[in-house]
Design an enzyme around this catalytic site. Structure first.
Site, PDB file in Angstrom:
ATOM      1  N   ARG A 160      13.522  13.287   6.948  1.00  0.00           N
ATOM      2  CA  ARG A 160      12.856  12.216   5.834  1.00  0.00           C
ATOM      3  C   ARG A 160      12.867  11.019   6.599  1.00  0.00           C
ATOM      4  O   ARG A 160      12.572   9.896   5.913  1.00  0.00           O
ATOM      5  CB  ARG A 160      13.671  12.203   4.607  1.00  0.00           C
ATOM      6  CG  ARG A 160      13.449  13.558   4.121  1.00  0.00           C
ATOM      7  CD  ARG A 160      13.909  13.547   2.635  1.00  0.00           C
ATOM      8  NE  ARG A 160      15.611  13.423   2.696  1.00  0.00           N
ATOM      9  CZ  ARG A 160      16.392  14.400   2.467  1.00  0.00           C
ATOM     10  NH1 ARG A 160      15.985  15.612   2.441  1.00  0.00           N
ATOM     11  NH2 ARG A 160      17.793  13.966   2.142  1.00  0.00           N
ATOM     12  N   ARG A 161      13.207  10.677   8.001  1.00  0.00           N
ATOM     13  CA  ARG A 161      13.226   9.389   8.349  1.00  0.00           C
ATOM     14  C   ARG A 161      12.212   9.156   9.553  1.00  0.00           C
ATOM     15  O   ARG A 161      12.236   8.259  10.488  1.00  0.00           O
ATOM     16  CB  ARG A 161      14.727   9.104   9.013  1.00  0.00           C
ATOM     17  CG  ARG A 161      15.733   9.220   7.916  1.00  0.00           C
ATOM     18  CD  ARG A 161      17.073   9.210   8.453  1.00  0.00           C
ATOM     19  NE  ARG A 161      18.270   9.327   7.475  1.00  0.00           N
ATOM     20  CZ  ARG A 161      19.556   9.330   7.825  1.00  0.00           C
ATOM     21  NH1 ARG A 161      19.853   9.306   8.911  1.00  0.00           N
ATOM     22  NH2 ARG A 161      20.348   9.341   6.728  1.00  0.00           N
ATOM     23  N   CYS A 180      -0.916  -5.914   7.718  1.00  0.00           N
ATOM     24  CA  CYS A 180      -1.433  -5.353   6.394  1.00  0.00           C
ATOM     25  C   CYS A 180      -1.342  -3.865   6.262  1.00  0.00           C
ATOM     26  O   CYS A 180      -0.629  -3.370   5.211  1.00  0.00           O
ATOM     27  CB  CYS A 180      -3.117  -5.593   6.340  1.00  0.00           C
ATOM     28  SG  CYS A 180      -3.649  -7.330   6.428  1.00  0.00           S
ATOM     29  N   ARG A 207      -0.003  -2.900   2.505  1.00  0.00           N
ATOM     30  CA  ARG A 207       0.364  -4.142   1.570  1.00  0.00           C
ATOM     31  C   ARG A 207      -0.673  -5.120   0.928  1.00  0.00           C
ATOM     32  O   ARG A 207      -0.666  -5.413  -0.175  1.00  0.00           O
ATOM     33  CB  ARG A 207       1.428  -4.944   2.241  1.00  0.00           C
ATOM     34  CG  ARG A 207       1.098  -5.838   3.494  1.00  0.00           C
ATOM     35  CD  ARG A 207       1.739  -7.067   3.324  1.00  0.00           C
ATOM     36  NE  ARG A 207       1.323  -7.873   4.477  1.00  0.00           N
ATOM     37  CZ  ARG A 207       0.162  -8.939   4.195  1.00  0.00           C
ATOM     38  NH1 ARG A 207      -0.319  -9.197   3.082  1.00  0.00           N
ATOM     39  NH2 ARG A 207      -0.582  -9.400   5.343  1.00  0.00           N
ATOM     40  N   ASP A 210      -8.458  -5.387   2.211  1.00  0.00           N
ATOM     41  CA  ASP A 210      -9.672  -5.857   2.082  1.00  0.00           C
ATOM     42  C   ASP A 210     -10.559  -4.492   1.850  1.00  0.00           C
ATOM     43  O   ASP A 210     -10.683  -3.730   2.732  1.00  0.00           O
ATOM     44  CB  ASP A 210     -10.338  -6.657   3.176  1.00  0.00           C
ATOM     45  CG  ASP A 210     -11.788  -7.035   3.053  1.00  0.00           C
ATOM     46  OD1 ASP A 210     -12.540  -6.417   2.288  1.00  0.00           O
ATOM     47  OD2 ASP A 210     -12.059  -7.767   4.195  1.00  0.00           O
ATOM     48  N   LEU A 249     -10.987  -6.882  -3.646  1.00  0.00           N
ATOM     49  CA  LEU A 249     -12.668  -7.218  -3.061  1.00  0.00           C
ATOM     50  C   LEU A 249     -12.736  -8.677  -3.144  1.00  0.00           C
ATOM     51  O   LEU A 249     -12.668  -9.328  -4.171  1.00  0.00           O
ATOM     52  CB  LEU A 249     -13.497  -6.452  -4.208  1.00  0.00           C
ATOM     53  CG  LEU A 249     -14.888  -6.121  -3.857  1.00  0.00           C
ATOM     54  CD1 LEU A 249     -15.058  -5.527  -2.644  1.00  0.00           C
ATOM     55  CD2 LEU A 249     -15.612  -5.579  -5.276  1.00  0.00           C
ATOM     56  N   ALA A 304     -12.888 -12.739   5.797  1.00  0.00           N
ATOM     57  CA  ALA A 304     -12.121 -13.778   5.343  1.00  0.00           C
ATOM     58  C   ALA A 304     -10.983 -13.925   6.357  1.00  0.00           C
ATOM     59  O   ALA A 304     -10.287 -13.220   6.538  1.00  0.00           O
ATOM     60  CB  ALA A 304     -11.595 -13.564   4.008  1.00  0.00           C
TER      61      ALA A 304
END
Length: 305
Positions: A160-161, A180, A207, A210, A249, A304
């Protein structure tokens, strides 16, 4: 009839337009934002989630992923592959530092023409590839997280690692852009029993997303990465699970989003990897073949920064 999986993306964009929290952001553009969203895409049928309601330049997406895997952090090698998606950040830094009103094309030409100029102005700091392949711990030792993932999948597939990530707190301040898509976790299952073929799935925690420009690009390259690693460890492709933190957005993308929502998805294309390199480092863009990709026309939108 099964609903087209691209509607997960379109529904999310529609939800942002209808109920997104309007807020100002780091870039100054402003966004409509939602938190904690999920999409799931099945790769076991050989398809790849390259969205069809606007044209996605999948080769550019895959070239960026291959660049991440090299561990490089300078845009010079990307520019030589005609990939310009990272230029905005070093260009803005150069303009601010020098006061020179240089065009993007002129800046890119100088990066490609001069190793000295590229070294000074083309580096992005310790971004994705550096963390994936050369994470530095407190005692200065480097860790190749990708190699560890592949080794663990071969030797201990039920662990699980099995994951890698790019959120290196000690180096965030030196990055042109904080990660991101930051955490990639792997899971192996045996859908036909322990005597059958293992199937590899991957979950990505992004995290910040866009949703108009970034998500289609990232989801494509993440699916390709899953296919590459599955091939390297001799497993079948499973499911790509995408988790979005601040899913947003931009306010200057609203008209483009509405246009995309007016379109109906077409069938997802197929992905073939034409050969199996000796290691994850051996892939080139020519190893990937996407067939039956039909899409609506591209929709332009500003980035952006």
């Amino acid at each position: 009839m099964t609903r087209h999986p691209e509607y997960q993306y379109l529904d999310l964009m529609s939800e942002l337009l209808e109920t997104g929290d309007r807020r100002m952001d780091r870039t100054g553009e402003g966004t409509l934002s939602l938190f904690g969203k999920q999409m799931r895409f099945k790769l076991s049928d050989g398809t790849i989630p390259i969205f069809t309601t606007k044209k996605v330049y999948w080769k550019t997406s895959v070239k960026e992923m291959l660049w991440f895997l090299t561990g490089q952090t300078n845009i010079s090698s990307l520019l030589r592959e005609n990939v310009r998606i990272w230029t905005d950040w070093p260009l803005a830094k150069y303009r601010k530092a020098t006061g020179e009103t240089i065009s993007q094309e002129q800046f890119e030409d100088r990066i490609v023409a001069s190793d000295e100029f590229a070294s000074e102005w083309g580096d992005l700091g310790p971004v994705y590839g550096k963390q994936w392949r050369r994470w530095v711990d407190n005692d200065g030792q480097e860790h190749d997280q990708i190699a560890t993932v592949i080794s663990t999948l071969k030797t201990n597939p039920t662990s699980r690692r099995i994951l890698f990530h790019a959120w290196n707190v000690g180096e965030l301040d030196r990055m042109a852009l904080h990660p991101c898509h930051m955490t990639y976790q792997f899971h192996v299952s045996w859908p036909n029993g322990q005597d059958g073929r293992p199937q590899l799935s991957m979950m990505v925690h992004q995290r910040s997303c866009d949703i108009f420009l970034g998500a289609p690009f990232n989801i494509c390259q993440q699916a390709v990465l899953l296919a590459m690693i599955a091939q390297q460890v001799d497993m079948d492709r499973g499911e790509l699970v995408w988790l979005g933190g601040d899913t947003h957005l931009y306010l200057n993308h609203l008209d483009q989003a509405r246009l995309q929502l007016s379109r109906k998805p077409k069938p997802f294309p197929k992905l073939e990897i034409k050969r199996r390199p000796a290691s994850i480092d051996g892939y080139t863009i020519d190893d990937f073949e996407v067939s039956e990709y039909q899409s609506h026309e591209r929709i332009e939108a500003p980035v952006a920064v």
